[in-house]
Design an enzyme around this catalytic site. Structure first.
Site, PDB file in Angstrom:
ATOM      1  N   ALA A  19       0.743  -1.221  -0.047  1.00 23.74           N
ATOM      2  CA  ALA A  19      -0.175   0.155   0.115  1.00 23.74           C
ATOM      3  C   ALA A  19       0.838   1.173   0.069  1.00 23.74           C
ATOM      4  O   ALA A  19       0.698   2.051   0.807  1.00 23.74           O
ATOM      5  CB  ALA A  19      -1.009   0.058   1.221  1.00 23.74           C
ATOM      6  N   ALA A  77       3.990   7.951  -1.033  1.00 26.08           N
ATOM      7  CA  ALA A  77       5.027   8.873  -1.086  1.00 26.08           C
ATOM      8  C   ALA A  77       6.313   8.646  -0.023  1.00 26.08           C
ATOM      9  O   ALA A  77       7.408   8.835  -0.180  1.00 26.08           O
ATOM     10  CB  ALA A  77       4.935  10.414  -1.068  1.00 26.08           C
ATOM     11  N   GLY A  78       5.847   8.181   1.248  1.00 28.66           N
ATOM     12  CA  GLY A  78       6.608   8.067   2.341  1.00 28.66           C
ATOM     13  C   GLY A  78       7.621   6.792   2.260  1.00 28.66           C
ATOM     14  O   GLY A  78       8.758   7.096   2.322  1.00 28.66           O
ATOM     15  N   HIS A  79       7.059   5.818   1.739  1.00 31.83           N
ATOM     16  CA  HIS A  79       7.766   4.527   1.251  1.00 31.83           C
ATOM     17  C   HIS A  79       8.634   5.065   0.044  1.00 31.83           C
ATOM     18  O   HIS A  79       9.851   4.714   0.022  1.00 31.83           O
ATOM     19  CB  HIS A  79       6.775   3.554   0.687  1.00 31.83           C
ATOM     20  CG  HIS A  79       5.861   2.837   1.831  1.00 31.83           C
ATOM     21  ND1 HIS A  79       4.508   2.980   1.713  1.00 31.83           N
ATOM     22  CD2 HIS A  79       6.107   2.005   2.828  1.00 31.83           C
ATOM     23  CE1 HIS A  79       4.081   2.244   2.799  1.00 31.83           C
ATOM     24  NE2 HIS A  79       4.934   1.958   3.497  1.00 31.83           N
ATOM     25  N   GLY A  87      11.892   4.089   7.974  1.00 29.70           N
ATOM     26  CA  GLY A  87      11.691   5.545   8.212  1.00 29.70           C
ATOM     27  C   GLY A  87      11.305   5.976   9.582  1.00 29.70           C
ATOM     28  O   GLY A  87      11.122   5.148  10.543  1.00 29.70           O
ATOM     29  N   LYS A  92       9.436   7.697  10.645  1.00 27.52           N
ATOM     30  CA  LYS A  92       7.782   7.737  11.227  1.00 27.52           C
ATOM     31  C   LYS A  92       7.756   6.468  12.382  1.00 27.52           C
ATOM     32  O   LYS A  92       6.718   6.714  13.222  1.00 27.52           O
ATOM     33  CB  LYS A  92       7.124   7.407   9.880  1.00 27.52           C
ATOM     34  CG  LYS A  92       5.628   6.629  10.160  1.00 27.52           C
ATOM     35  CD  LYS A  92       4.460   7.473   9.941  1.00 27.52           C
ATOM     36  CE  LYS A  92       3.459   7.339  10.339  1.00 27.52           C
ATOM     37  NZ  LYS A  92       2.935   5.829  10.430  1.00 27.52           N
ATOM     38  N   ASP A  93       8.160   5.535  12.180  1.00 27.49           N
ATOM     39  CA  ASP A  93       8.140   4.224  13.026  1.00 27.49           C
ATOM     40  C   ASP A  93       9.401   4.660  13.907  1.00 27.49           C
ATOM     41  O   ASP A  93      10.464   3.618  13.836  1.00 27.49           O
ATOM     42  CB  ASP A  93       8.067   2.878  12.353  1.00 27.49           C
ATOM     43  CG  ASP A  93       6.739   2.798  11.589  1.00 27.49           C
ATOM     44  OD1 ASP A  93       5.700   2.710  12.086  1.00 27.49           O
ATOM     45  OD2 ASP A  93       6.976   3.363  10.279  1.00 27.49           O
ATOM     46  N   GLN A 120      10.542   1.472  16.049  1.00 29.32           N
ATOM     47  CA  GLN A 120      10.792   0.384  15.365  1.00 29.32           C
ATOM     48  C   GLN A 120      12.329   0.627  14.664  1.00 29.32           C
ATOM     49  O   GLN A 120      13.168  -0.532  14.756  1.00 29.32           O
ATOM     50  CB  GLN A 120       9.917   0.368  14.150  1.00 29.32           C
ATOM     51  CG  GLN A 120      10.468  -0.631  13.243  1.00 29.32           C
ATOM     52  CD  GLN A 120       9.336  -0.870  11.797  1.00 29.32           C
ATOM     53  OE1 GLN A 120       8.228  -1.521  12.173  1.00 29.32           O
ATOM     54  NE2 GLN A 120       9.387  -0.217  10.885  1.00 29.32           N
ATOM     55  N   ARG A 155      -2.463   3.591   6.469  1.00 35.49           N
ATOM     56  CA  ARG A 155      -3.523   3.470   7.346  1.00 35.49           C
ATOM     57  C   ARG A 155      -4.365   4.311   7.079  1.00 35.49           C
ATOM     58  O   ARG A 155      -5.821   4.525   7.211  1.00 35.49           O
ATOM     59  CB  ARG A 155      -3.335   2.922   8.719  1.00 35.49           C
ATOM     60  CG  ARG A 155      -2.934   1.638   9.191  1.00 35.49           C
ATOM     61  CD  ARG A 155      -2.659   1.269  10.499  1.00 35.49           C
ATOM     62  NE  ARG A 155      -2.468   0.145  11.083  1.00 35.49           N
ATOM     63  CZ  ARG A 155      -1.031  -0.420  10.890  1.00 35.49           C
ATOM     64  NH1 ARG A 155      -0.084   0.733  10.797  1.00 35.49           N
ATOM     65  NH2 ARG A 155      -0.714  -1.692  11.279  1.00 35.49           N
TER      66      ARG A 155
HETATM   67  P1  AMP Z   1       5.266  -0.077   6.245  1.00 41.38           P
HETATM   68  O1  AMP Z   1       4.972  -0.529   5.096  1.00 41.38           O
HETATM   69  O2  AMP Z   1       4.317   0.825   7.237  1.00 41.38           O
HETATM   70  O3  AMP Z   1       5.845  -1.327   7.028  1.00 41.38           O
HETATM   71  O4  AMP Z   1       6.632   0.836   6.272  1.00 41.38           O
HETATM   72  C1  AMP Z   1       7.610   0.526   5.713  1.00 41.38           C
HETATM   73  C2  AMP Z   1       8.806   1.374   5.976  1.00 41.38           C
HETATM   74  O5  AMP Z   1       8.471   2.750   5.381  1.00 41.38           O
HETATM   75  C3  AMP Z   1       8.982   1.732   7.282  1.00 41.38           C
HETATM   76  O6  AMP Z   1      10.405   1.775   7.568  1.00 41.38           O
HETATM   77  C4  AMP Z   1       8.530   2.890   7.543  1.00 41.38           C
HETATM   78  O7  AMP Z   1       8.824   3.526   8.748  1.00 41.38           O
HETATM   79  C5  AMP Z   1       8.456   3.702   6.326  1.00 41.38           C
HETATM   80  N1  AMP Z   1       7.497   4.629   6.287  1.00 41.38           N
HETATM   81  C6  AMP Z   1       6.127   4.423   6.203  1.00 41.38           C
HETATM   82  N2  AMP Z   1       5.454   5.765   6.334  1.00 41.38           N
HETATM   83  C7  AMP Z   1       6.708   6.749   6.134  1.00 41.38           C
HETATM   84  C8  AMP Z   1       6.587   8.183   5.990  1.00 41.38           C
HETATM   85  N3  AMP Z   1       5.379   8.776   6.201  1.00 41.38           N
HETATM   86  N4  AMP Z   1       7.591   8.921   6.144  1.00 41.38           N
HETATM   87  C9  AMP Z   1       8.761   8.120   5.932  1.00 41.38           C
HETATM   88  N5  AMP Z   1       8.941   6.672   6.222  1.00 41.38           N
HETATM   89  C10 AMP Z   1       7.890   6.008   6.241  1.00 41.38           C
END
Ligand code: AMP
Length: 282
Positions: free
Chosen positions: A32, A35-37, A147, A149-150, A153, A187
């Site tokens: 999903a 732009a963050g990913h 990221g 953001k977490d 983590q 989300r």
């Molecule tokens: P996820 O798919 O939520 O497990 O996220 C995968 C990676 O993308 C993790 O390292 C997150 O921290 C990073 N990530 C998700 N959202 C953002 C965001 N808004 N800005 C920066 N990194 C992000």
């Protein structure tokens, strides 16, 4: 870009590159993509000879079954974004591929995992450690991108790499936000129109708290943030803490650290959102 589903196929490709001393960048995701990913992916593409992105919704890190079931899945759109970003390989394994047998490993991260997300999502970081260790072992990247953001983590992953003595550089990437300030998250697509509108109040409050941090004590600022967010009928704060960013422990006074970070989890209806802010210059 090639889509790969099995470890065997991925490793036979990656072995070719590592035997030529080519660098491998890796971005683990649950798909999903937004732009963050993609910020992580762009860096992985730019800084390595080849870039691997994994898409795997890891069941072992979901302490809430309903959250797992409802987690958004948008594979075709994800492939398109990755292709456009120049990513080399996307690894999309099945659950059996990652966990041929139930993963019973228990990791220990001490005080890093007993606070904040670790406290409110029991077992979450053990699941994260299971999947991240498995993926790092499969891909064996030179650089892996995560990221901020977490925030917690990231600290756990760094600790995991230290404990397992893995030869990988963990690269931290800043939070990417929507135009209005809401931290991007897969989300967010689950928010209804009104929740989406009000969710911006989380980042607005965090930004405003940064303006106030010079005049407020740590406790007063924590109270202000929680009360401000909870005054919005669409939002409910699960926790807000101000911690030392280097060890994630709560601080009592600003002088306790030169790296204070405010970390928050908020429910908008049943959707749980997290964000954080660095109180730089304190
Ligand atoms: P996820 O798919 O939520 O497990 O996220 C995968 C990676 O993308 C993790 O390292 C997150 O921290 C990073 N990530 C998700 N959202 C953002 C965001 N808004 N800005 C920066 N990194 C992000």
């Amino acid at each position: 870009m090639e889509v790969i589903h099995t470890i065997k196929e991925l490793q036979s490709i990656l072995n070719r590159y590592s035997s030529q001393s080519k660098s491998i960048g890796f971005v683990p995701t649950m798909g999903a993509l937004h732009a963050g990913h993609m910020e992580l992916v762009k860096r992985s593409v730019a800084e390595n000879d080849i870039s691997v992105v994994s898409i795997f919704v890891n069941p072992t890190q979901f302490n809430d079954k309903n959250d797992l079931i409802k987690y958004p899945r948008t594979l075709e759109a994800d492939y398109k974004l990755l292709e456009e970003a120049g990513n080399s390989y996307v690894f999309v394994p099945s659950e059996e591929e990652i966990y041929p047998e139930p993963d019973v490993r228990q990791f220990g991260f001490g005080p890093l995992e007993t606070v904040m997300e670790g406290k409110f999502r029991p077992g979450h970081f053990n699941g994260v450690a299971q999947v991240v260790s498995r993926l790092l072992d499969i891909v064996k990247p030179d650089n892996a991108y995560f990221g901020e953001k977490d925030f917690q983590q990231l600290a756990i992953v760094r600790e995991l790499v230290k404990q397992l003595n893995l030869n990988v550089q963990i690269v931290a990437c800043p939070i990417i936000r929507e135009k209005d300030g809401l931290a991007m998250s897969s989300r967010n697509t689950r928010l209804n129109e009104n929740q989406r509108k009000e969710a911006v109040f989380i980042s607005k409050t965090l930004f405003e708290s940064r303006n106030r941090c010079k005049e407020y004590t740590v406790d007063a600022l924590k109270d202000w943030v929680v009360n401000n967010i909870n005054s919005n009928p669409e939002l409910h704060t699960e926790y807000f803490d101000i911690v030392d960013g280097s060890n994630l422990q709560s601080i009592g006074k600003w002088e306790d650290t030169d790296y204070p970070v405010g970390c928050i989890a908020v429910f908008a209806g049943e959707i749980r959102l997290i964000d954080n802010i660095v109180y730089s210059g304190k």
